[in-house]
Enzyme design. Sequence first.
Site, PDB file in Angstrom:
ATOM      1  N   ILE A  15      37.267 -26.826   4.319  1.00 51.37           N
ATOM      2  CA  ILE A  15      37.365 -26.487   2.890  1.00 51.37           C
ATOM      3  C   ILE A  15      37.899 -27.686   2.101  1.00 51.37           C
ATOM      4  N   THR A  39      43.439 -34.229  13.105  1.00 57.37           N
ATOM      5  CA  THR A  39      43.544 -33.474  14.353  1.00 57.37           C
ATOM      6  C   THR A  39      42.116 -33.247  14.843  1.00 57.37           C
ATOM      7  N   GLU A  87      46.774 -25.765  10.865  1.00 54.44           N
ATOM      8  CA  GLU A  87      46.029 -25.313  12.036  1.00 54.44           C
ATOM      9  C   GLU A  87      45.396 -24.001  11.592  1.00 54.44           C
ATOM     10  N   THR A 103      53.191 -26.803  12.142  1.00 51.74           N
ATOM     11  CA  THR A 103      52.308 -27.400  11.107  1.00 51.74           C
ATOM     12  C   THR A 103      52.287 -26.539   9.839  1.00 51.74           C
ATOM     13  N   THR A 128      45.689 -17.482   2.776  1.00 50.63           N
ATOM     14  CA  THR A 128      44.553 -16.729   3.310  1.00 50.63           C
ATOM     15  C   THR A 128      44.765 -15.224   3.156  1.00 50.63           C
ATOM     16  N   ASP A 129      43.665 -14.480   3.157  1.00 53.03           N
ATOM     17  CA  ASP A 129      43.783 -13.008   3.087  1.00 53.03           C
ATOM     18  C   ASP A 129      44.401 -12.434   4.365  1.00 53.03           C
ATOM     19  N   GLU A 130      44.426 -13.259   5.443  1.00 57.23           N
ATOM     20  CA  GLU A 130      44.947 -12.739   6.711  1.00 57.23           C
ATOM     21  C   GLU A 130      46.440 -12.431   6.641  1.00 57.23           C
ATOM     22  N   TYR A 156      48.715 -17.304  13.875  1.00 53.73           N
ATOM     23  CA  TYR A 156      48.159 -18.050  12.730  1.00 53.73           C
ATOM     24  C   TYR A 156      48.528 -17.372  11.416  1.00 53.73           C
ATOM     25  N   LYS A 160      51.016 -18.518   8.215  1.00 54.82           N
ATOM     26  CA  LYS A 160      50.575 -18.654   6.822  1.00 54.82           C
ATOM     27  C   LYS A 160      51.406 -17.749   5.909  1.00 54.82           C
ATOM     28  N   ASN A 186      35.627 -18.184   4.424  1.00 54.05           N
ATOM     29  CA  ASN A 186      34.667 -19.107   3.804  1.00 54.05           C
ATOM     30  C   ASN A 186      33.540 -19.434   4.776  1.00 54.05           C
ATOM     31  N   LEU A 196      33.089 -18.541  13.614  1.00 52.29           N
ATOM     32  CA  LEU A 196      31.948 -17.658  13.902  1.00 52.29           C
ATOM     33  C   LEU A 196      30.584 -18.206  13.430  1.00 52.29           C
ATOM     34  N   TYR A 213      32.886 -10.896  20.026  1.00 55.48           N
ATOM     35  CA  TYR A 213      34.114 -10.278  20.541  1.00 55.48           C
ATOM     36  C   TYR A 213      34.067  -8.754  20.382  1.00 55.48           C
ATOM     37  N   ARG A 279      39.205 -10.352  21.030  1.00 58.65           N
ATOM     38  CA  ARG A 279      40.356 -11.185  20.661  1.00 58.65           C
ATOM     39  C   ARG A 279      41.611 -10.308  20.705  1.00 58.65           C
TER      40      ARG A 279
HETATM   41  P1  NAD Z   1      40.127 -26.889   9.145  1.00 56.38           P
HETATM   42  O1  NAD Z   1      40.762 -26.560  10.459  1.00 56.38           O
HETATM   43  O2  NAD Z   1      38.657 -27.093   9.066  1.00 56.38           O
HETATM   44  O3  NAD Z   1      40.820 -28.201   8.540  1.00 56.38           O
HETATM   45  C1  NAD Z   1      42.189 -28.427   8.595  1.00 56.38           C
HETATM   46  C2  NAD Z   1      42.452 -29.892   8.243  1.00 56.38           C
HETATM   47  O4  NAD Z   1      43.874 -30.097   8.243  1.00 56.38           O
HETATM   48  C3  NAD Z   1      41.861 -30.887   9.259  1.00 56.38           C
HETATM   49  O5  NAD Z   1      41.250 -31.960   8.584  1.00 56.38           O
HETATM   50  C4  NAD Z   1      43.083 -31.372  10.035  1.00 56.38           C
HETATM   51  O6  NAD Z   1      42.950 -32.709  10.524  1.00 56.38           O
HETATM   52  C5  NAD Z   1      44.172 -31.269   8.971  1.00 56.38           C
HETATM   53  N1  NAD Z   1      45.516 -31.109   9.568  1.00 56.38           N
HETATM   54  C6  NAD Z   1      45.901 -30.234  10.527  1.00 56.38           C
HETATM   55  N2  NAD Z   1      47.207 -30.405  10.814  1.00 56.38           N
HETATM   56  C7  NAD Z   1      47.649 -31.403  10.001  1.00 56.38           C
HETATM   57  C8  NAD Z   1      48.898 -32.037   9.815  1.00 56.38           C
HETATM   58  N3  NAD Z   1      49.976 -31.688  10.525  1.00 56.38           N
HETATM   59  N4  NAD Z   1      49.002 -33.010   8.882  1.00 56.38           N
HETATM   60  C9  NAD Z   1      47.929 -33.388   8.154  1.00 56.38           C
HETATM   61  N5  NAD Z   1      46.713 -32.843   8.309  1.00 56.38           N
HETATM   62  C10 NAD Z   1      46.578 -31.862   9.217  1.00 56.38           C
HETATM   63  O7  NAD Z   1      40.616 -25.727   8.172  1.00 56.38           O
HETATM   64  P2  NAD Z   1      39.859 -25.036   6.935  1.00 56.38           P
HETATM   65  O8  NAD Z   1      39.045 -23.921   7.451  1.00 56.38           O
HETATM   66  O9  NAD Z   1      39.259 -26.081   6.086  1.00 56.38           O
HETATM   67  O10 NAD Z   1      41.107 -24.394   6.172  1.00 56.38           O
HETATM   68  C11 NAD Z   1      41.818 -25.128   5.197  1.00 56.38           C
HETATM   69  C12 NAD Z   1      42.938 -24.257   4.645  1.00 56.38           C
HETATM   70  O11 NAD Z   1      42.388 -23.079   4.078  1.00 56.38           O
HETATM   71  C13 NAD Z   1      43.934 -23.797   5.700  1.00 56.38           C
HETATM   72  O12 NAD Z   1      45.225 -23.835   5.134  1.00 56.38           O
HETATM   73  C14 NAD Z   1      43.521 -22.353   5.981  1.00 56.38           C
HETATM   74  O13 NAD Z   1      44.643 -21.580   6.367  1.00 56.38           O
HETATM   75  C15 NAD Z   1      42.994 -21.920   4.637  1.00 56.38           C
HETATM   76  N6  NAD Z   1      41.934 -20.878   4.641  1.00 56.38           N
HETATM   77  C16 NAD Z   1      40.812 -21.017   5.399  1.00 56.38           C
HETATM   78  C17 NAD Z   1      39.807 -20.050   5.322  1.00 56.38           C
HETATM   79  C18 NAD Z   1      38.533 -20.185   6.111  1.00 56.38           C
HETATM   80  O14 NAD Z   1      37.706 -19.275   6.084  1.00 56.38           O
HETATM   81  N7  NAD Z   1      38.287 -21.289   6.813  1.00 56.38           N
HETATM   82  C19 NAD Z   1      39.961 -18.960   4.482  1.00 56.38           C
HETATM   83  C20 NAD Z   1      41.137 -18.843   3.713  1.00 56.38           C
HETATM   84  C21 NAD Z   1      42.104 -19.823   3.794  1.00 56.38           C
HETATM   85  O1  TDX Z   2      32.969 -16.688  19.101  1.00 58.96           O
HETATM   86  C1  TDX Z   2      33.380 -15.861  18.263  1.00 58.96           C
HETATM   87  N1  TDX Z   2      32.981 -14.559  18.354  1.00 58.96           N
HETATM   88  C2  TDX Z   2      33.412 -13.592  17.483  1.00 58.96           C
HETATM   89  O2  TDX Z   2      33.025 -12.425  17.616  1.00 58.96           O
HETATM   90  C3  TDX Z   2      34.270 -16.245  17.189  1.00 58.96           C
HETATM   91  C4  TDX Z   2      34.731 -17.672  17.054  1.00 58.96           C
HETATM   92  C5  TDX Z   2      34.678 -15.264  16.319  1.00 58.96           C
HETATM   93  N2  TDX Z   2      34.282 -13.967  16.470  1.00 58.96           N
HETATM   94  C6  TDX Z   2      34.742 -12.967  15.504  1.00 58.96           C
HETATM   95  C7  TDX Z   2      36.247 -12.906  15.285  1.00 58.96           C
HETATM   96  C8  TDX Z   2      36.352 -12.490  13.845  1.00 58.96           C
HETATM   97  O3  TDX Z   2      36.288 -11.074  13.739  1.00 58.96           O
HETATM   98  O4  TDX Z   2      34.193 -13.328  14.234  1.00 58.96           O
HETATM   99  C9  TDX Z   2      35.117 -13.085  13.164  1.00 58.96           C
HETATM  100  C10 TDX Z   2      35.378 -14.387  12.442  1.00 58.96           C
HETATM  101  O5  TDX Z   2      36.109 -15.218  13.330  1.00 58.96           O
HETATM  102  P1  TDX Z   2      36.586 -16.693  12.908  1.00 58.96           P
HETATM  103  O6  TDX Z   2      35.415 -17.476  12.456  1.00 58.96           O
HETATM  104  O7  TDX Z   2      37.437 -17.217  14.011  1.00 58.96           O
HETATM  105  O8  TDX Z   2      37.450 -16.396  11.586  1.00 58.96           O
HETATM  106  P2  TDX Z   2      38.709 -15.438  11.313  1.00 58.96           P
HETATM  107  O9  TDX Z   2      39.471 -15.152  12.545  1.00 58.96           O
HETATM  108  O10 TDX Z   2      38.216 -14.278  10.512  1.00 58.96           O
HETATM  109  O11 TDX Z   2      39.607 -16.420  10.396  1.00 58.96           O
HETATM  110  C11 TDX Z   2      38.968 -17.224   9.376  1.00 58.96           C
HETATM  111  O12 TDX Z   2      39.144 -16.650   8.092  1.00 58.96           O
HETATM  112  C12 TDX Z   2      40.410 -16.667   7.525  1.00 58.96           C
HETATM  113  C13 TDX Z   2      39.529 -18.642   9.357  1.00 58.96           C
HETATM  114  O13 TDX Z   2      39.352 -19.230  10.636  1.00 58.96           O
HETATM  115  C14 TDX Z   2      40.962 -18.667   8.928  1.00 58.96           C
HETATM  116  O14 TDX Z   2      41.440 -19.992   8.870  1.00 58.96           O
HETATM  117  C15 TDX Z   2      41.054 -18.031   7.567  1.00 58.96           C
HETATM  118  O15 TDX Z   2      42.395 -17.936   7.148  1.00 58.96           O
END
Ligand code: NAD
Ligand code: TDX
Length: 342
Positions: A15, A39, A87, A103, A128-130, A156, A160, A186, A196, A213, A279
């Site tokens: 993101i 990372t 993370e 972290t 996050t909504d989690e 996780y 958060k 996202n 996923l 899962y 999970r």
């Molecule tokens: P991501 O894992 O793709 O990216 C995380 C980034 O943070 C990486 O570039 C990593 O190198 C960096 N990072 C990790 N530890 C670090 C540290 N100690 N110092 C500096 N950099 C560090 O994550 P993402 O999916 O892009 O999520 C970004 C943010 O959005 C997170 O805070 C996550 O909780 C939040 N979020 C994600 C989702 C989602 O669906 N992916 C939804 C809601 C909120």
């Molecule tokens: O291999 C898989 N099989 C499966 O069934 C994986 C990786 C996931 N899943 C399921 C678990 C969840 O119900 O799919 C759903 C989505 O899983 P993830 O992609 O791991 O996302 P989720 O656990 O919902 O968390 C994501 O959304 C909120 C982001 O990773 C978080 O960073 C964010 O805060």
Amino acid sequence: MDKKTIIVTGGAGFIGSNFVYYMLDKYPNYRIACLDALTYAGNLSTLKKAMENPNFRFVKADIRDKDAVEQLFEEEHPDIVVNFAAESHVDRSIRDPKLFLETNILGPEVLMDACRKYGVKRYHQVSTDEVYGDLPLDRPDLFFTEKTPLHASSPYSASKASADLVVMAYHRTYGLPVTISRCSNNYGPYHFPEKLIPLMIINALNDKPLPVYGDGLNVRDWLYVEDHCKAIDMIIHADCVGEVYNVGGHNEKSNIEIVKLILKELGKPESLIEFVEDRKGHDRRYAIDPTKIREQLGWEPETKFENGIVKTIKWYLDHKDWWEEIISGDYKNYYEKMYGDK
Ligand code: NAD
Ligand code: TDX
């Protein structure tokens, strides 16, 4: 728009990198400084195009490293700090909770202390909504609002939720000008292939099993990543210090629906689906009520899921190099190639 300097942490991740590109494109006079520890989830090649922009700078550092963080603040005098660095993968947090607590909780503390020291005008925490835990499948009338109590399930989400409490404590105790966004799942370009949607696309393309899962009926509320970037952009420019905003587009889908849709789009057989062990503590359903951000800031999602998912699948088809480098581990050498002799 007045010139501003924004520090974006975690900008080499999914993101964060989308946000970097969104902001460089929308505000040609802004300076964006990205701090990222690179990372396993950070990929500098994702920011290759941004590096060509003179308004962009990348610094490899850890958000927990006070000296490195303060040095960057000293050099850049940021107006705004947006913290994406975390993370982010629930399954990894079940294996290694400590790293997540360090972290995701101590990192924001270091960043906010620097914001206090350097008089930063806004610290935005990407949450996050989690943090709200989950909702039952048989109550489709229930949604998370900003008033829903924090009730995290995984290490996780607990990390958060803890960070959110610390952010609000810094606001109340020190008057730090903070905001928090809590977004739903996202999807879109540069999504790391452990999550996923990208995992399923790539496995399907490689004719490998698609691990679902449990019963596959867990529900997530999917939002195209650019709509999340737009929400953060609106929040950091609004007069709303101390506020929390939920971000989501009322787009609930079960995991099995998503997996079948991806297979259909790619013309692959459903026999690739493999139901695997669930999970631990698996959240059943997430669903965001975005009324507050819509009414107060006028935010609306622009990309409909049917279009966003097709666009995303096409992006993975067109960017094989990006994810093949990740799978082979080659992307880890990119920083060395770029900065090795500097
Ligand atoms: P991501 O894992 O793709 O990216 C995380 C980034 O943070 C990486 O570039 C990593 O190198 C960096 N990072 C990790 N530890 C670090 C540290 N100690 N110092 C500096 N950099 C560090 O994550 P993402 O999916 O892009 O999520 C970004 C943010 O959005 C997170 O805070 C996550 O909780 C939040 N979020 C994600 C989702 C989602 O669906 N992916 C939804 C809601 C909120
Ligand atoms: O291999 C898989 N099989 C499966 O069934 C994986 C990786 C996931 N899943 C399921 C678990 C969840 O119900 O799919 C759903 C989505 O899983 P993830 O992609 O791991 O996302 P989720 O656990 O919902 O968390 C994501 O959304 C909120 C982001 O990773 C978080 O960073 C964010 O805060």
